[in-house]
Design a protein around this motif. Structure first.
Motif, PDB file in Angstrom:
ATOM      1  N   LEU A  95       0.826  -1.208   0.000  1.00  0.00           N
ATOM      2  CA  LEU A  95       0.000   0.000   0.000  1.00  0.00           C
ATOM      3  C   LEU A  95       0.861   1.261   0.000  1.00  0.00           C
ATOM      4  O   LEU A  95       0.694   2.142  -0.858  1.00  0.00           O
ATOM      5  N   TYR A 127      -4.071  -2.619  -6.659  1.00  0.00           N
ATOM      6  CA  TYR A 127      -5.338  -3.319  -6.889  1.00  0.00           C
ATOM      7  C   TYR A 127      -5.231  -4.801  -6.542  1.00  0.00           C
ATOM      8  O   TYR A 127      -6.116  -5.361  -5.879  1.00  0.00           O
ATOM      9  N   TYR A 130      -5.144  -5.228  -2.847  1.00  0.00           N
ATOM     10  CA  TYR A 130      -6.485  -5.027  -2.282  1.00  0.00           C
ATOM     11  C   TYR A 130      -7.360  -6.254  -2.548  1.00  0.00           C
ATOM     12  O   TYR A 130      -8.093  -6.708  -1.658  1.00  0.00           O
ATOM     13  N   TYR A 133      -6.433  -9.043  -0.232  1.00  0.00           N
ATOM     14  CA  TYR A 133      -6.937  -8.754   1.124  1.00  0.00           C
ATOM     15  C   TYR A 133      -8.440  -9.035   1.223  1.00  0.00           C
ATOM     16  O   TYR A 133      -8.902  -9.648   2.192  1.00  0.00           O
ATOM     17  N   GLN A 134      -9.189  -8.621   0.232  1.00  0.00           N
ATOM     18  CA  GLN A 134     -10.626  -8.844   0.242  1.00  0.00           C
ATOM     19  C   GLN A 134     -10.969 -10.332   0.204  1.00  0.00           C
ATOM     20  O   GLN A 134     -11.900 -10.786   0.883  1.00  0.00           O
TER      21      GLN A 134
END
Length: 211
Positions: A95, A127, A130, A133-134
């Motif tokens: 990040l 992206y 992310y 992580y999701q």
């Protein structure tokens, strides 16, 4: 075979991270080749630019070194809590390193082609991190590993960029830097991502690098 590939990746990750830290943080950022090129072409750089560069180098190096261990099945099975802690630290590094890289991309040497290549790399790096992580939040381990593989392939752009540089210098010479650097901004990560995608589709059942 997978262990050999893992070992090679870890070797280059450690070597490039150590080189970057020594070059930029010990020897001095203004003595680095790419920074010298930028200073010679644009003049003195703003203090904020150096701040983003330091952030990008530090967090990218951490992600580069940490990444291989996240694909170790042995670590996941025997030390799951450590795997999760390293994973969180890795994604935070992605990040911060990605955001800093996106800012730096706007002033990249090599004009629009280089800037767009590095900016898209940063966007996709963020992206895929992310998305990984999701997926783990939803307890979809398989999809999480696949997105992590794509993400680390982009992290390895830090390695492949520094492998392409001497190759291009050897073929075309230092004087051709302005001509080939925009291409490096793309070939340092596009092939990595394509290989990762091929691997995910070919062996979706076992994305881990180390058995």
């Amino acid at each position: 075979m997978k262990k050999i590939i893992w070992t090679i990746i870890l070797f280059f990750a450690l070597a490039i991270s150590a080189y970057s830290i020594v070059q930029y943080l010990v020897v001095g950022v203004d003595k680095a080749g790419l920074v010298n090129v930028k200073i010679n072409s644009t003049g003195p750089l703003q203090p904020s630019w150096y701040t983003f560069l330091y952030l990008h180098i530090a967090f990218s190096a951490f992600a580069l070194v940490t990444g291989p261990f996240l694909f170790s099945a042995k670590l996941r099975e025997k030390r799951l809590s450590l795997h999760r802690s390293l994973g969180k630290a890795y994604l935070v590094s992605v990040l911060l390193g990605g955001l800093a890289g996106a800012v730096l991309a706007f002033s990249a040497s090599g004009g629009f082609m280089a800037a767009s290549g590095f900016f898209l790399l940063s966007v996709l790096w963020l992206y895929t991190g992310y998305a990984a992580y999701q997926q783990i939040k939803q307890k979809n381990v398989k999809a999480h590993r696949e997105w992590m593989l794509r993400n680390y392939a982009l992290t390895l752009a830090g390695v492949t960029l520094r492998l392409w540089m001497p190759i291009c210098f050897a073929i075309w010479g230092v004087g051709a830097f302005a001509s080939f650097y925009p291409a490096i901004a793309w070939i340092c990560w596009v092939p990595n991502l394509l290989v990762a995608e091929w691997y995910v589709r070919k062996s979706a059942a076992t994305p881990a690098i180390v058995p």
